[in-house]
Scaffold this motif. Structure first.
Motif: not given
Length: 437
Positions: A241-251
């Motif tokens: 969950k955290g990994y995907l959220n990290l890239y969602q933040q960047q997006l």
């Protein structure tokens, strides 16, 4: 402050790179990469990446510039020119010049304590160069020593359970003002010579078990498979969950960038593809426009069944959010390929120096790029022409019938004899001529 002489040095180097990028051979190489990555040809591609050995090619002492920003620009220009003029592999010189935005993150933590950084060597991803360390910095030392390790989560905490609830995922840190200042410098120096891009993150990577081992330690991670499987899954769900959220933040912050061109991809190769088309005016970037990559080489000694349960199932879900994916690093995936090939958008698979190449050829075929990595020690420890030729001929023979790429990497020294890279590239071309005609 960049001096007039430093400015002249940088601009002269940029003009030389532009000349190289506009040579007809470079367009031929771009076309080869596009056909290769789109699985339209079995013509092999040669990628020779010096990586750590760059410090023996473009040495800090050889740089003219003293200003820190100018030194990085000068070093990168000299490296890109050297690759095109001397190494002469199939990676094309490009007009594109990336001014990287200053992006970082807070890392994984528990109650203010951060996970151990397993890598003491800083690195960045540079178009047409791959992964490099900041060798231009006067204060930089390439660290070849071991490091003390203190796990973020202890055995007692695993025994008690519930520790995953305290694990805090990374948050993006973006220095916009510093990034704008960098862009002004790059545009002023290079904007009328090269295609300067103000560039966000182009390298989306899920280093799955590397992340877990930073939290628990390598030996403990292997014991956790048996001693604490439920607790391990609980932590892995948080990581997913955290990994995907990290890239969602960047997006969401506009910090992700298209990577379907000369951007470094996976653990070798570049992103050139027509299967991830450029955005049209008004289109919004999504994960589906991008390459992503995953690996769990720390599981080299773990069974295919456990690797699937604790790694590939999670990685596959993460990668399925993106357009195309690459998988694997230095680990032998021969017996794990059925699960890797089941990842819906898999396009590039790493073939380790320790793999049975013929077996992997039979399983992969033309389903994905066959990213073959010869053993780097054959070139870093000396130069035995007969041994190298025999090894390369065997790899290419066993890999024929695939979208074959041969990628020399993990060469952290070249014994101060950088011409070995050119000799290796020339030898590969000779082997391709004999095997492929």
């Amino acid at each position: 402050m960049i001096t007039a002489n430093e400015r002249e040095v940088i601009r002269d180097l940029a003009k030389r790179l532009a000349e190289l990028a506009n040579q007809p051979i470079m367009e031929e190489r771009r076309k080869l990469w596009y056909a290769h990555n789109d699985l339209k040809t079995d013509q092999p591609v040669i990628d020779c990446s010096p990586e750590g050995a760059w410090r023996e090619i473009v040495t800090p002492e050889s740089l003219v510039c003293e200003d820190p920003v100018a030194r990085e620009i000068e070093w990168t220009l000299r490296a890109r020119i050297y690759r095109a003029e001397v190494i002469n592999d199939d990676v094309p010189a490009e007009m594109r010049w990336d001014c990287r935005k200053r992006i970082s993150d807070t890392g994984w933590s528990i109650e203010g304590r951060q996970a151990h950084n397993a890598f003491t060597n800083e690195s960045v991803h540079v178009p047409t160069i791959s992964t490099i360390n900041p060798f231009w910095r006067k204060d930089y030392k390439f660290d070849e020593t071991a490091a003390e390790f203190d796990p973020l989560i202890s055995d007692d905490e695993m025994e008690e359970g519930g520790i995953e609830e305290l694990l805090v995922a990374p948050k993006v840190i973006y220095d916009e003002e510093g990034s704008k200042r960098d862009l002004e410098i790059h545009q002023d120096l290079l904007g009328d010579i090269l295609d300067v891009h103000w560039c966000g993150n182009t390298y989306i990577a899920f280093s799955w078990m590397e992340t877990y081992t930073k939290i628990r330690g390598y030996e403990s991670a292997l014991y956790d498979l048996y001693d604490y499987p439920d607790q391990m899954h609980a932590i892995l769900r948080v990581l997913e969950k955290g990994y995907l959220n990290l890239y969602q933040q960047q997006l969401d912050m506009g910090l992700l960038e298209m990577n379907n061109g000369c951007q470094y991809n996976g653990t070798g190769g570049y992103g050139y593809t027509h299967d991830l088309p450029d955005l049209k005016p008004g289109d919004k970037l999504t994960f589906k426009n991008l390459w992503a990559y995953a690996e769990s080489q720390e599981f080299v000694s773990v069974s295919p069944e456990m690797t699937k349960e604790f790694a590939i199932d999670y990685e596959g879900r993460l990668l399925s959010n993106f357009g195309l994916s690459a998988y694997g690093c230095c680990d032998n995936l021969e017996k794990k390929l059925p699960d890797v090939l089941a990842i819906p958008n898999i396009r590039r698979i790493s073939v380790s120096p320790w793999a049975d190449v013929a077996s992997m050829r039979d399983q992969i075929g033309m389903k994905a790029i066959f990213s073959c990595k010869p053993n780097p020690s054959l070139i870093t420890n000396g130069w035995d022409e007969d041994l190298m030729r025999k090894n390369t001929m065997q790899l290419m023979t066993d890999g024929k019938g695939t979208a074959f790429e041969i990628i020399l990497k993990d060469t952290h020294t070249i014994g101060h004899d950088p011409m070995r890279f050119r000799k290796w590239t020339d030898m590969c071309r000779e082997c391709i001529s004999k095997i492929y005609g």
